[in-house]
Design a protein around this motif. Structure first.
Motif, mmCIF file in Angstrom:
data_model
loop_
_atom_site.group_PDB
_atom_site.id
_atom_site.type_symbol
_atom_site.label_atom_id
_atom_site.label_comp_id
_atom_site.label_asym_id
_atom_site.label_seq_id
_atom_site.Cartn_x
_atom_site.Cartn_y
_atom_site.Cartn_z
ATOM 1 N N GLY A 129 55.185 37.431 21.948
ATOM 2 C CA GLY A 129 54.856 38.147 23.184
ATOM 3 C C GLY A 129 55.936 37.978 24.243
ATOM 4 O O GLY A 129 56.295 38.930 24.940
ATOM 5 N N LEU A 130 56.476 36.760 24.371
ATOM 6 C CA LEU A 130 57.559 36.515 25.324
ATOM 7 C C LEU A 130 58.813 37.292 24.929
ATOM 8 O O LEU A 130 59.503 37.870 25.790
ATOM 9 N N PHE A 131 59.117 37.288 23.641
ATOM 10 C CA PHE A 131 60.302 38.013 23.179
ATOM 11 C C PHE A 131 60.162 39.505 23.490
ATOM 12 O O PHE A 131 61.107 40.143 23.983
ATOM 13 N N PHE A 132 58.984 40.065 23.224
ATOM 14 C CA PHE A 132 58.759 41.490 23.498
ATOM 15 C C PHE A 132 58.847 41.778 25.003
ATOM 16 O O PHE A 132 59.426 42.778 25.420
ATOM 17 N N SER A 133 58.284 40.892 25.816
ATOM 18 C CA SER A 133 58.332 41.107 27.271
ATOM 19 C C SER A 133 59.773 41.025 27.783
ATOM 20 O O SER A 133 60.163 41.780 28.678
ATOM 21 N N ASN A 134 60.580 40.140 27.193
ATOM 22 C CA ASN A 134 61.985 40.049 27.601
ATOM 23 C C ASN A 134 62.777 41.276 27.165
ATOM 24 O O ASN A 134 63.674 41.726 27.887
ATOM 25 N N ARG A 135 62.443 41.818 26.005
ATOM 26 C CA ARG A 135 63.080 43.077 25.578
ATOM 27 C C ARG A 135 62.683 44.209 26.516
ATOM 28 O O ARG A 135 63.512 45.046 26.884
ATOM 29 N N LEU A 136 61.414 44.229 26.896
ATOM 30 C CA LEU A 136 60.932 45.275 27.794
ATOM 31 C C LEU A 136 61.625 45.190 29.154
ATOM 32 O O LEU A 136 61.928 46.210 29.774
ATOM 33 N N ALA A 137 61.896 43.956 29.618
ATOM 34 C CA ALA A 137 62.520 43.772 30.930
ATOM 35 C C ALA A 137 63.925 44.344 30.986
ATOM 36 O O ALA A 137 64.416 44.680 32.071
ATOM 37 N N LEU A 138 64.592 44.456 29.848
ATOM 38 C CA LEU A 138 65.959 44.985 29.827
ATOM 39 C C LEU A 138 65.999 46.500 29.952
ATOM 40 O O LEU A 138 67.058 47.065 30.216
ATOM 41 N N ALA A 139 64.847 47.160 29.773
ATOM 42 C CA ALA A 139 64.797 48.612 29.934
ATOM 43 C C ALA A 139 64.747 48.957 31.419
ATOM 44 O O ALA A 139 64.116 48.245 32.203
ATOM 45 N N PRO A 140 65.388 50.043 31.848
ATOM 46 C CA PRO A 140 65.392 50.415 33.276
ATOM 47 C C PRO A 140 63.975 50.661 33.790
ATOM 48 O O PRO A 140 63.172 51.361 33.167
ATOM 49 N N GLY A 141 63.660 50.041 34.931
ATOM 50 C CA GLY A 141 62.369 50.266 35.576
ATOM 51 C C GLY A 141 61.198 49.519 34.977
ATOM 52 O O GLY A 141 60.057 49.733 35.396
ATOM 53 N N LYS A 142 61.436 48.631 34.000
ATOM 54 C CA LYS A 142 60.333 47.950 33.312
ATOM 55 C C LYS A 142 60.261 46.459 33.629
ATOM 56 O O LYS A 142 59.527 45.727 32.978
ATOM 57 N N ALA A 143 61.013 45.989 34.620
ATOM 58 C CA ALA A 143 61.049 44.556 34.909
ATOM 59 C C ALA A 143 59.686 44.033 35.354
ATOM 60 O O ALA A 143 59.253 42.957 34.927
ATOM 61 N N LEU A 144 59.002 44.783 36.213
ATOM 62 C CA LEU A 144 57.703 44.316 36.703
ATOM 63 C C LEU A 144 56.643 44.285 35.608
ATOM 64 O O LEU A 144 55.976 43.252 35.429
ATOM 65 N N PRO A 145 56.428 45.369 34.827
ATOM 66 C CA PRO A 145 55.467 45.268 33.720
ATOM 67 C C PRO A 145 55.806 44.156 32.733
ATOM 68 O O PRO A 145 54.907 43.497 32.214
ATOM 69 N N ALA A 146 57.110 43.927 32.497
ATOM 70 C CA ALA A 146 57.505 42.862 31.578
ATOM 71 C C ALA A 146 57.118 41.493 32.118
ATOM 72 O O ALA A 146 56.647 40.627 31.371
ATOM 73 N N THR A 147 57.300 41.287 33.421
ATOM 74 C CA THR A 147 56.913 40.010 34.025
ATOM 75 C C THR A 147 55.401 39.807 33.943
ATOM 76 O O THR A 147 54.926 38.699 33.673
#
Length: 370
Positions: free
Chosen positions: A105-123
């Protein structure tokens, strides 16, 4: 639906007297202070959660999310935290399996954070798969209370931004979505995500020893992991350790100033003033060599430390002793993140050199056979 940039409001063509950078500073400072005042005034959940989320929401140089986007964001947060509620019992019955699920889950959230505009949902997703299962160790009631505090805190943060934004809006040309940044290579995305995951996991394991006390430490580690996934090696020391030290210093100063008058309005006023100064550094109102991430993390560190200190004073703990221990832990995890980045980067370079050497050898063998 989860994007933070929404359609511009009807009246966008304004020519305010304040420059754009000053408006962004006031927007971030007023939103943070208002969220803190509302949560402490109405005793909403864990009060320091809302101002921390307000920093994440208001620091984006764009209009606030519309009603649909805001509802989608809160709904996504509730689902992410609900997943954490399911992982909690698994963590007690099958710890190894649960740790694997949390790491994924952490790995997926960190991958998501690298996408533009997805930092908040990833956190928010990272909080869901770590903070909620950790709180469930202390009891399902604690996990439920934390889930409620996080969801309400996000709603309060967005509501405060709605109130403050019309006073300090973006320019019409600045409010448009920025062009997408050049993409990162998939191999590099995987590596950055793995690096951030390895930074958060030891802090999560430490939090399990005393979830109710160490939850602020876990939140700090999640923010560090998010920051580490975007850092270059040469900037890591100042960004990770420097923002932690400055956030602790700001927390000490505000706590000392609160001794003059222990009143909610006074607390909110000091947070407004310090947030305004930090935001001025974030938006380069005064020129400095630090990145916006350094300043926003400084502000969030200050809010976490102050919120924990207020909770300590309410339950009768020794505030100064608890602050010293907490600050030492914050610095420890920051130094660990710095050392981990250096070691992992060294291993990565060694692996790439060996890979290149093996590729050259295979190429030579093919040429000889040809």
């Amino acid at each position: 639906m989860l994007e933070m940039i929404a359609a511009p409001p009807p009246q966008e063509e304004v020519s305010p007297a304040l420059p754009l950078a000053a408006r962004r500073c006031y927007r971030l400072a007023f939103c943070t202070s208002l969220a803190l005042t509302l949560c402490y005034g109405f005793d909403i959940g864990i009060p320091f959660v809302a101002p921390v989320l307000a920093v994440l929401v208001a620091a984006v140089p764009a209009p606030p999310p519309g009603a649909r986007a805001a509802f989608g964001l809160v709904l996504f947060m509730a689902v992410a935290l609900g997943v954490g509620m399911l992982i909690g019992p698994l963590l007690q019955q099958a710890p190894f399996t649960a740790l694997l699920v949390i790491a994924l889950g952490l790995f997926f959230s960190n991958r998501l954070a690298l996408a533009p505009g997805k930092a908040l949902p990833a956190t928010l997703l990272a909080l869901g798969v770590t903070a909620i299962p950790a709180a469930d160790i202390a009891g399902s009631a604690v996990a439920s209370a934390l889930l409620e505090a996080l969801v309400l805190g996000m709603a309060v943060a967005i509501f405060c931004l709605w109130l403050v934004y019309p006073l300090f809006p973006e320019d019409s040309h600045a409010a448009r979505p920025a062009p997408p940044l050049p993409g990162i290579a998939p191999d590099e995305e995987n590596w950055l995500s793995l690096r951030a995951t390895l930074i958060v996991l030891p802090a999560f394991a430490f939090t399990l020893t005393n979830p109710t006390t160490n939850l602020p430490f876990l939140v700090k580690s999640i923010l560090l992991g998010r920051e580490a996934s975007e850092l270059k090696l040469r900037d890591a020391g100042v960004e990770l350790v420097g923002s932690t030290l400055l956030g602790g210093l700001c927390a000490v100063l505000v706590w000392w100033c609160l001794g003059f008058a222990v009143e909610l309005w006074f607390f909110g006023a000091w947070i407004l003033l310090v947030s305004l100064i930090i935001a001025a550094g974030c938006y380069q109102v005064f020129r400095n060599r630090f990145t916006p991430g350094f300043w926003s993390n400084t502000l969030m560190n200050m809010l976490i430390l102050l919120g924990a200190a207020v909770q300590d004073s309410v339950v009768g703990n020794d505030v100064y002793q608890a602050f010293t221990v907490r600050m030492a832990l914050f610095l420890l995890v920051a130094v660990y993140a710095l050392v981990a980045i250096h070691l992992l980067e060294r291993l990565s370079r060694r692996f790439l050199r060996r890979k290149a050497s093996l590729r050259d050898r295979l190429s030579l063998l093919r040429n000889k056979r040809g």
